[in-house]
Write an enzyme that holds these catalytic residues in place. Structure first.
Site, short mmCIF file in Angstrom:
data_model
loop_
_atom_site.label_atom_id
_atom_site.label_comp_id
_atom_site.label_asym_id
_atom_site.label_seq_id
_atom_site.Cartn_x
_atom_site.Cartn_y
_atom_site.Cartn_z
N ASP A 160 -9.31 -0.17 2.26
CA ASP A 160 -8.68 -0.74 3.45
C ASP A 160 -8.58 0.24 4.62
OD1 ASP A 160 -8.52 -2.72 1.61
OD2 ASP A 160 -6.38 -3.07 1.76
N GLU B 268 2.77 -1.70 -6.98
CA GLU B 268 1.42 -1.62 -6.42
C GLU B 268 1.02 -0.18 -6.17
OE1 GLU B 268 -1.08 -3.62 -2.69
OE2 GLU B 268 1.11 -3.61 -2.67
#
Length: 836
Positions: free
Chosen positions: A582, A806
């Site tokens: 990302d 996460e």
């Protein structure tokens, strides 16, 4: 358009003048005729050329668009009807709706769905909070599976304020339609000694798509005796909701009942429909106790009350039973398959009560035994609490496996970057997908780059499940060999995805992590794995070939992620979503001249795995074709030439770059990117972090490589990547470390500790620590220290919060991002087991 109009009008005028000259006779006429003829011939050639050119472009675009949404012609990797009850009866029913707290469905394009909602009555003024789907901000938690074997048994705990719910299920094989199963839901106070016990409503529901027939049989006071049903896929079946009891008791407990029967409003709207119907007050009146008011569902089970005859046919039915009573209690729901009890001399006893208790305990014990045999945590000296973390990591991953069916949206690759915005997305053919999900609450859908990491864990536990999952993913291949990186299939999945992420672009790749479990299969020697790989090989080869060709870079043996964000004035560094990393900093100014190190390493790994697979399968032609590519990609001289940055002392990306970029406030626009000096130029990108380590992470370097030492240096340096909680994603020394990428875009892969890459690092250190070479002792030492840091921090955060996260802060270790994240964070189990 205007130029074309003038050109068309000019031709008749010129032609009229030529005709006028020709009428005067003589040579002029013949010359004019010749000139006119030549002119008309030339014009014809131009028009024909334009027409052919335009039609050729249109045909090429049409051809590309068609191939983007055409399934690959290679034979499937899985047998026909592999998800059917006839082929895989033990996998037909499952907790395949990971986004709901508790529910089951069949592995079918048009499944029969069951689920649970609950609400605490009177806890707060107004309508009670109805719990159904896993949400980040609903205040429920921690929650997760204590045990889940991925096949036939699971036990989950859910904390909801003062309540503790335990949901359990067990399946019993038999018949031709997937067998029987039973649920038990137990609701207790979170702490003992609670004076005022709450009143709780459970809502058990069944949803059909219009083909199943449901026939409810109602008893006294709105209680359903049972629901009979029939469908072509399930045959005859029956649901029975047993009378509630106290936990561990058999005597029925006083309960109030409500029913609601409606046409199916659509799966994403179930929660809202029930909320909107909770609008009538009823009284709960246990004998000898004061009555209490509760909100209930007003309903009738008279089908003729539902409106026109045949309502629900084609649209489906939504049948729900509300059970309201005082905590603590247990309720059981039993599903019985007609074919499981037909023809036998001894009728099967209903899987309820003490028989259900015995089945649950038997499966729990089998789970513990199989877990220890597989991962050997007890043998390795880990504490019972650490073993429980490992069991929860595995169970959460297995309990997050879903079955999805539907059509995704695809934007075709028109052959020129940036041109895809000029065409409309098209629907991919309807496809099934059996896959684990990264997060039940935030990402309950399939992600290509996550799934390879998921299957590294699942494969150790149940290789058959991994074959099923990989076979489904390879079934998504389009005619060119592309697989979309996100799979949003079906109404329930689509309802949870922002519109901008629904469309997948057929030019964009994703890290081919499915090759990681494929490589593990090659080492295992399992005949069933080998048979699967033989069937899967044509699809694996097509997928790799697409990746290698479509992402080729500007010079031989270089590669570039297609699909970087443009250099918008609001972005500090344009993101590269296809890479999976990302916002990890790449070249500051995207261009076709970029060379991406991580992608080259993924392609090198892919070539290595495909060559080994081709050799083992006896595919001589494929091995001969892929062998030279694999050798070239693994040659360190080539890697050095394209990616070694002497001025940085590490491997790096290359592109049009300057580090002189900042986000600065520019009222009233907000934060805008400012580019200073030096101006961007073609150079190595000074972004020290995970990408820099990829030649080592994927074990592409020889143990005697002169480049291995410098990579270990930056890995072990706390000024760069080392932290007490694991390797940070971007060096603390980087100007991008911890920086927002836009005013509304906080840092993601800019310092946080991620388990998937830390697992790759642990595997690489373990690998180099076992091979002779100048760095063997140091790699082994770093492996031990990094493993202690990573496992210790995940364990502490799990103890503190009850969740796997996460990502983790490199500053204080706290869990960040979404939770629960029992996708690749479950790799902590393999780190605990030292299984790489």
């Amino acid at each position: 358009m205007a130029r074309g109009e003038r050109r068309r009008r000019g031709a008749p005028a010129d032609g009229a003048r030529t005709t006028e000259r020709a009428a005067r006779g003589g040579p002029a006429r013949r010359s004019g005729e010749a000139r006119g003829s030549a002119w008309r011939a030339a014009l014809g050639v131009v028009v024909l050329s334009l027409a052919l050119g335009l039609s050729g472009c249109w045909l090429l675009a049409w051809h590309r668009a068609r191939r983007a949404v055409t399934l690959h012609s290679a034979p499937p990797a899985l047998p026909p009807d592999s998800s059917s009850p006839a082929v895989a009866p033990d996998l037909f029913w499952g907790t395949y709706r990971p986004h709901v707290y508790f529910g089951m469905k069949t592995r079918s394009p048009k499944p029969l769905l069951t689920g649970l909602m609950w609400a605490q009555q009177g806890a707060t003024p107004g309508t009670p909070k109805l719990r159904h789907t896993c949400e980040q901000g609903d205040g429920v938690g921690p929650y997760g599976w204590e045990f889940h074997d991925g096949l036939s048994f699971g036990r989950q705990h859910i904390q909801d304020g003062a309540l503790r719910l335990t949901t359990e299920f067990v399946k019993r094989p038999g018949g031709q339609h997937g067998g029987d199963w039973s649920w038990r839901v137990t609701v207790e106070p979170q702490t003992s000694g609670t004076s005022a016990l709450p009143l709780v409503s459970l809502f058990f529901y069944v949803v059909t798509d219009g083909k199943e027939v449901l026939v409810p049989e109602v008893g006294a006071k709105g209680q359903l005796k049972f629901i009979s049903g029939h469908s072509s896929e399930l045959g005859d079946f029956r649901f029975t909701l047993m009378a509630p009891t106290n936990p561990g008791d058999t005597a029925p407990k006083y309960s109030s009942y409500n029913v609601f029967w409606s046409s199916n409003p659509g799966l994403p709207l179930l929660t809202e429909m029930v909320k909107s119907r909770l609008n009538s007050w009823f009284q709960h009146r246990p004998p000898g106790a004061s009555p209490e008011r509760y909100l209930g569902l007003p309903g009738s089970l008279k089908w003729e009350d539902k409106g026109p005859s045949g309502q629900g046919q084609g649209q489906g039915q939504f049948l729900i039973q509300q059970v309201t009573l005082k905590v603590p209690f247990s309720v059981e729901l039993v599903f019985e398959s007609g074919s499981a009890r037909g023809g036998g001399s001894q009728p099967l006893e209903q899987l309820a009560g003490s028989l259900l208790t015995q089945a649950l305990e038997s499966h729990a014990e089998a789970f513990r035994e199989h877990f220890e045999k597989t991962f050997q945590l007890k043998e390795k000296g880990l504490s019972p609490e650490e073993q429980a973390l490992g069991q929860a990591a595995l169970s959460g991953l297995l309990g997050g496996i879903g079955y999805f069916y539907g059509q995704g949206l695809v934007l075709a690759d028109m052959g020129v970057e940036g041109s895809e915005q000029k065409v409309d997305p098209a629907l991919f053919p309807p496809v099934p997908l059996f896959t684990a999900v990264p997060s039940r609450s935030f990402f309950p859908r399939g992600f290509l780059w996550d799934e390879g990491f998921h299957q590294l864990v699942v494969q150790r536990w149940d290789p058959r499940l991994t074959r099923e999952v990989l076979g489904h993913w390879l079934g998504l291949l389009n005619a060119d060999g592309w697989i979309g990186r996100e799979q949003v299939l079906g109404d329930e999945a689509r309802a949870r995805v922002p519109p901008e992420f629904l469309v997948q672009r057929a030019a964009h790749a994703n890290p081919p992590t499915l090759l990681l479990p494929i490589a593990h299969m090659l080492e295992g020697g399992d005949p069933a794995d080998f048979a699967f790989l033989r069937r899967a090989f044509p699809r694996l080869r097509a997928w790799f070939s697409w990746l290698h060709k479509s992402q080729a870079g500007p010079v031989p043996l270089s590669y570039r992620w297609r699909g970087r964000d443009p250099a918008l004035p609001t972005l500090l560094n344009p993101k590269t979503l296809p890479s999976g990393l990302d916002d990890y900093p790449r070249a500051s100014h995207p261009s076709a001249n970029e060379r991406h190190l991580d992608l080259r390493c993924w392609v090198a790994l892919g070539a290595r795995v495909l060559v080994r697979l081709a050799e083992q399968l006896g595919e001589a032609e494929a091995a001969a074709e892929l062998g030279p590519l694999a050798a070239s990609l693994e040659a360190e001289e080539s890697l050095d030439e394209l990616h070694w940055a002497p001025e940085l002392g590490v491997f790096a990306d290359f592109g049009n770059h300057t580090r002189a970029v900042q986000l600065k406030p520019r009222p009233p626009q907000g934060l805008l990117r400012v580019v200073g000096r030096p101006h961007p130029g073609l150079q190595y990108v000074d972004a020290l972090g995970y990408v820099s380590l990829f030649p080592m992470l994927l074990r592409l370097l020889d143990p005697n490589s002169s480049r291995l030492g410098p990579l270990l240096d930056v890995l072990a340096d706390s000024r760069h990547l080392w932290s007490p909680f694991g390797l940070r994603s971007l060096a603390a020394s980087s100007p991008f470390y911890g920086q927002r990428n836009s005013e509304h875009d906080p840092p993601y892969w800019r310092g946080a500790v991620w388990l998937n890459v830390n697992y790759l690092a642990l595997g690489a250190l373990y690998h180099y620590g076992r091979l002779d070479g100048p760095h063997q002792a140091r790699a082994a030492k770093l492996h031990g220290e990094l493993r202690a840091n990573v496992v210790g921090n995940v364990w502490r955060q799990y103890q503190a919060t009850g969740f796997l996260w996460e990502q983790y802060s490199d500053r204080d270790g706290r869990g960040m991002g979404c939770r629960p994240f029992q996708g690749w964070t479950s790799l902590v189990l393999l780190a605990m087991a030292e299984d790489y």
